[in-house]
Design a protein around this motif. Sequence first.
Motif, PDB file in Angstrom:
ATOM      1  N   UNK A   1      46.378  36.225  44.242  1.00  0.00           N
ATOM      2  CA  UNK A   1      46.345  36.143  42.770  1.00  0.00           C
ATOM      3  C   UNK A   1      47.371  37.018  42.061  1.00  0.00           C
ATOM      4  N   UNK A   2      48.141  37.805  42.790  1.00  0.00           N
ATOM      5  CA  UNK A   2      49.109  38.676  42.112  1.00  0.00           C
ATOM      6  C   UNK A   2      50.469  38.024  41.939  1.00  0.00           C
TER       7      UNK A   2
ATOM      8  N   UNK B   1      51.399  33.681  36.160  1.00  0.00           N
ATOM      9  CA  UNK B   1      51.224  34.303  37.482  1.00  0.00           C
ATOM     10  C   UNK B   1      50.075  33.675  38.260  1.00  0.00           C
ATOM     11  N   UNK B   2      49.485  32.597  37.716  1.00  0.00           N
ATOM     12  CA  UNK B   2      48.347  31.961  38.382  1.00  0.00           C
ATOM     13  C   UNK B   2      47.256  32.999  38.695  1.00  0.00           C
ATOM     14  N   UNK B   3      46.891  33.751  37.689  1.00  0.00           N
ATOM     15  CA  UNK B   3      45.902  34.821  37.852  1.00  0.00           C
ATOM     16  C   UNK B   3      44.503  34.247  38.099  1.00  0.00           C
ATOM     17  N   UNK B   4      43.633  35.107  38.623  1.00  0.00           N
ATOM     18  CA  UNK B   4      42.226  34.681  38.743  1.00  0.00           C
ATOM     19  C   UNK B   4      41.328  35.890  38.546  1.00  0.00           C
ATOM     20  N   UNK B   5      40.713  36.413  39.610  1.00  0.00           N
ATOM     21  CA  UNK B   5      39.857  37.589  39.440  1.00  0.00           C
ATOM     22  C   UNK B   5      38.416  37.335  39.817  1.00  0.00           C
TER      23      UNK B   5
ATOM     24  N   UNK C   1      48.064  48.235  43.305  1.00  0.00           N
ATOM     25  CA  UNK C   1      47.212  47.259  43.992  1.00  0.00           C
ATOM     26  C   UNK C   1      48.060  46.281  44.786  1.00  0.00           C
ATOM     27  N   UNK C   2      47.639  46.017  46.023  1.00  0.00           N
ATOM     28  CA  UNK C   2      48.245  44.919  46.765  1.00  0.00           C
ATOM     29  C   UNK C   2      47.140  43.920  47.090  1.00  0.00           C
ATOM     30  N   UNK C   3      47.512  42.685  47.392  1.00  0.00           N
ATOM     31  CA  UNK C   3      46.542  41.598  47.384  1.00  0.00           C
ATOM     32  C   UNK C   3      46.876  40.573  48.452  1.00  0.00           C
ATOM     33  N   UNK C   4      45.887  40.209  49.269  1.00  0.00           N
ATOM     34  CA  UNK C   4      46.038  39.089  50.202  1.00  0.00           C
ATOM     35  C   UNK C   4      44.774  38.235  50.138  1.00  0.00           C
ATOM     36  N   UNK C   5      44.830  37.056  50.747  1.00  0.00           N
ATOM     37  CA  UNK C   5      43.679  36.156  50.761  1.00  0.00           C
ATOM     38  C   UNK C   5      43.644  35.419  52.094  1.00  0.00           C
ATOM     39  N   UNK C   6      42.469  35.402  52.733  1.00  0.00           N
ATOM     40  CA  UNK C   6      42.308  34.740  54.039  1.00  0.00           C
ATOM     41  C   UNK C   6      41.046  33.878  54.022  1.00  0.00           C
TER      42      UNK C   6
END
Lengths: 489, 489
Positions: A446-447, A174-178, A369-374
């Motif tokens: 990351x999700x 899932x190409x996770x990170x954190x 949890x929902x997840x975005x990145x900007x």
Amino acid sequence: MLLGFRRLLSYRNSVLLCRNIKSDNTSRCAVLDSALSAFRLICGEDGVSLGEAVREQHGKDESVHRCCPPDVVVFPHCVEEVSALAKVCHNHNIPIIPFGTGTGVEGGVNASKGGVCFSLRNMDQVLHLHQEDFDVTVEPGVTRKALNAYLRDTGLWFPVDPGADASLCGMAATSASGTNAVRYGTMRENVLNLEVVLVDGTIIHTAGKGRRARKTSAGYNLTNLFVGSEGTLGIITKATLRLYGIPESMVSAVCSFPSIQAAVKSTVQILQAGVPVARIEFLDDVMIDACNRFSCLSYPVTPTLFLEFHGSGQSLKDQVNTTADITQSNGGSDFQWAQEAETRNRLWKARHDAWYAAQALRPGCKAYATDVCVPLSRLPQIIVETKEDLIENKLTGPIAGHVGDGNFHCLMVVDPNNPEELHRMYLFTDRLARRALAMDGTCTGEHGVGLGKRALLCEEVGPMVIQIMQGLKATLDPNNLMNPGKILQ
Amino acid sequence: MLLGFRRLLSYRNSVLLCRNIKSDNTSRCAVLDSALSAFRLICGEDGVSLGEAVREQHGKDESVHRCCPPDVVVFPHCVEEVSALAKVCHNHNIPIIPFGTGTGVEGGVNASKGGVCFSLRNMDQVLHLHQEDFDVTVEPGVTRKALNAYLRDTGLWFPVDPGADASLCGMAATSASGTNAVRYGTMRENVLNLEVVLVDGTIIHTAGKGRRARKTSAGYNLTNLFVGSEGTLGIITKATLRLYGIPESMVSAVCSFPSIQAAVKSTVQILQAGVPVARIEFLDDVMIDACNRFSCLSYPVTPTLFLEFHGSGQSLKDQVNTTADITQSNGGSDFQWAQEAETRNRLWKARHDAWYAAQALRPGCKAYATDVCVPLSRLPQIIVETKEDLIENKLTGPIAGHVGDGNFHCLMVVDPNNPEELHRMYLFTDRLARRALAMDGTCTGEHGVGLGKRALLCEEVGPMVIQIMQGLKATLDPNNLMNPGKILQ
């Protein structure tokens, strides 16, 4: 169990039909028997389960997506068994769904098209630790906590930390990170090689068998094609990972801010100053309030940064001092910090308990949890707009973010039995993702895409790139048997 | 120029033949005219060159591979022109070879199957600098030095440094890295998005148009599929790159060691101690001797480490002290270090001049770099065996290595007009690569496969992975027109 048989039947029918072979009940039963008995021959009686409870347990992750149980769950013990099982599925045209710990959050393990779930929990050995080379190879059942426990006395650790105690191969998938990604990178930067079983049972090593070079320019980067492929290209059965020296010491710190802008501006300046901050986590006022209640704390109910620094004596003090100067210059509160493990844990308790604190806001409800990145500079605007959206739509969604990467989560606390509220949440998460896309960002930092963000992925990358992704998928999985219906429609 | 016409002719013939269309001289000339006049219509008269000197200049890089001039060189000014030119090549079935600065070292730009060289030097604008987001987008003609000159007053820099002043998109295409990779990563870790023109002229953005998130899990990682694809999958026309804050200060250091083992052991311990060393470069005794002569220096003629530390005041001192303790405990010499730019440059002069120093060992000869990468712990053995091999085979090949990554180069100094010596060098570089493969390493850490390492790539990854790479290539370039004959046979 009957459902299982019916599904297997339908796959076989489609195969038989497209092969223009007359199929009758006898041959059908023969087919089912052949598939299941082949599974049992490979994994043993205990290695194959048609039990409803087991299938239910393997039919969903931590996401809001409803449970779609697989028809069968198999529990292989080694890569050879995985390969043999895949061959059987391939020959019977049955979908394959790899399963690690089921801690995903986008429905990646849901058997939405039925099929066989490959639970990899029995393959849980840490293999080939090379301390001097800072690498280790693990089987897919090894979780990140299990690996770090194994490494405890070596002076090394694996820093990627998505929160859940996920399996490392699942994290690769899932190409996770954190929280540590701002300093140590994501799985993409920390996987050196993968052993993968392809849909027809072929076993490959993305960087070549046994390869452990810390960098390579040898041919196309297959390792990073499989990292983040969410089980749609193959089953990851081994991962060779980068390790790091355990820092001599750590300092944790907490700082409250008058505004989201001030917290984000501080983050940008900390990175600009080249402070090698290990974690820099943002909690909004709603989340801090929830943490105060849940953990009996008394943080000011304002946007707050939780930081962690890794290093040795004096350089650590430097990092802390530089950071304290920056946060103060942005109106941050006095900078609470601690070096002793116990005090550090107390200081970070709020961040660690965020998930449970969010749940506790509405007893009987569930958090998703929902997840975005900007880009960093867009964080204040998107967080402010998102909070307004939450209020307007009467949704509870405290915000926690890996702010050093521009990545944040809304922890949506909803009543899973209230379809109307769930519908409002779906609409909200779509708006959030589109807001991120409108700010040059991504619908998932990351999700992953899983089931829930396939349409958003199309909006994010455009039809041509989707077509290329479909082409790559078709090259590796021409019959669409590997975790079908995930990432791509 | 005639050669150019003949080659174009032959492509067209093959197309005509496979289409079973009768071709005669008239139609041939019509075809040539149509291709070349189409190029001229797109780029203007000055944008198309059939001149022998220009074609020769674009037919080789810094490698030992003999010049294979393209049939035509085109000089597009924007992505739309690149796209239009690609369409013409696609329609005429003519190979396309992207060209940045020609500073590659594995024959990646040699037109071994003829075709049209796309020189991207006219597309040299720095676009969209986002200081607060630590990213910038560049056109393919922008070199790393040009970008850092552009960034000088922003407090930001782009750290990936392969030595040559290569174009950044070329560095992406070859997955370049260099001295800073141990701290800042390679191009793989520092490219956020790529604009790519596919063989049929389609323009795509690997992460979606305008996307700049620092991390994403949205679908297959196309960005890292194109990074390192050496022009065989498409033409990179824009790259969005990560930037970093310029460190407050830097310290350079040099330390001599009694043995290669001692130098490598120190490197491992420095990394184990979590010292965020920015550069850690190894020079062997032969290279040090060459540098002493060339730059009038007096370093002990023994294995030597050149180090660079980035940070702020006290933390820098800590890094230097920890490192000094480690090197001393391994029998390293007194640790020379300097903080002032001028002294730092003097201290690193030997490393900076290594290439010229190697050339100067044999006036009239030429230096060619070869590159392998192995796990750190295998470095002493492979370097010792390699030095013995060089002596046995009467070859001059001083060694310089990015030892923090297990990556090193032999700078082979040979007489380009001596076929027997060149042959000995070819055999040696193959043995070196196989030695790396036998030690779990890779045949190329940062130079790429190009023409010279295609057979070695097969040995490194095995036939199944090669088959997958061929499948990916066929998906994106079904007629094998994109830089044909590179990476894959």
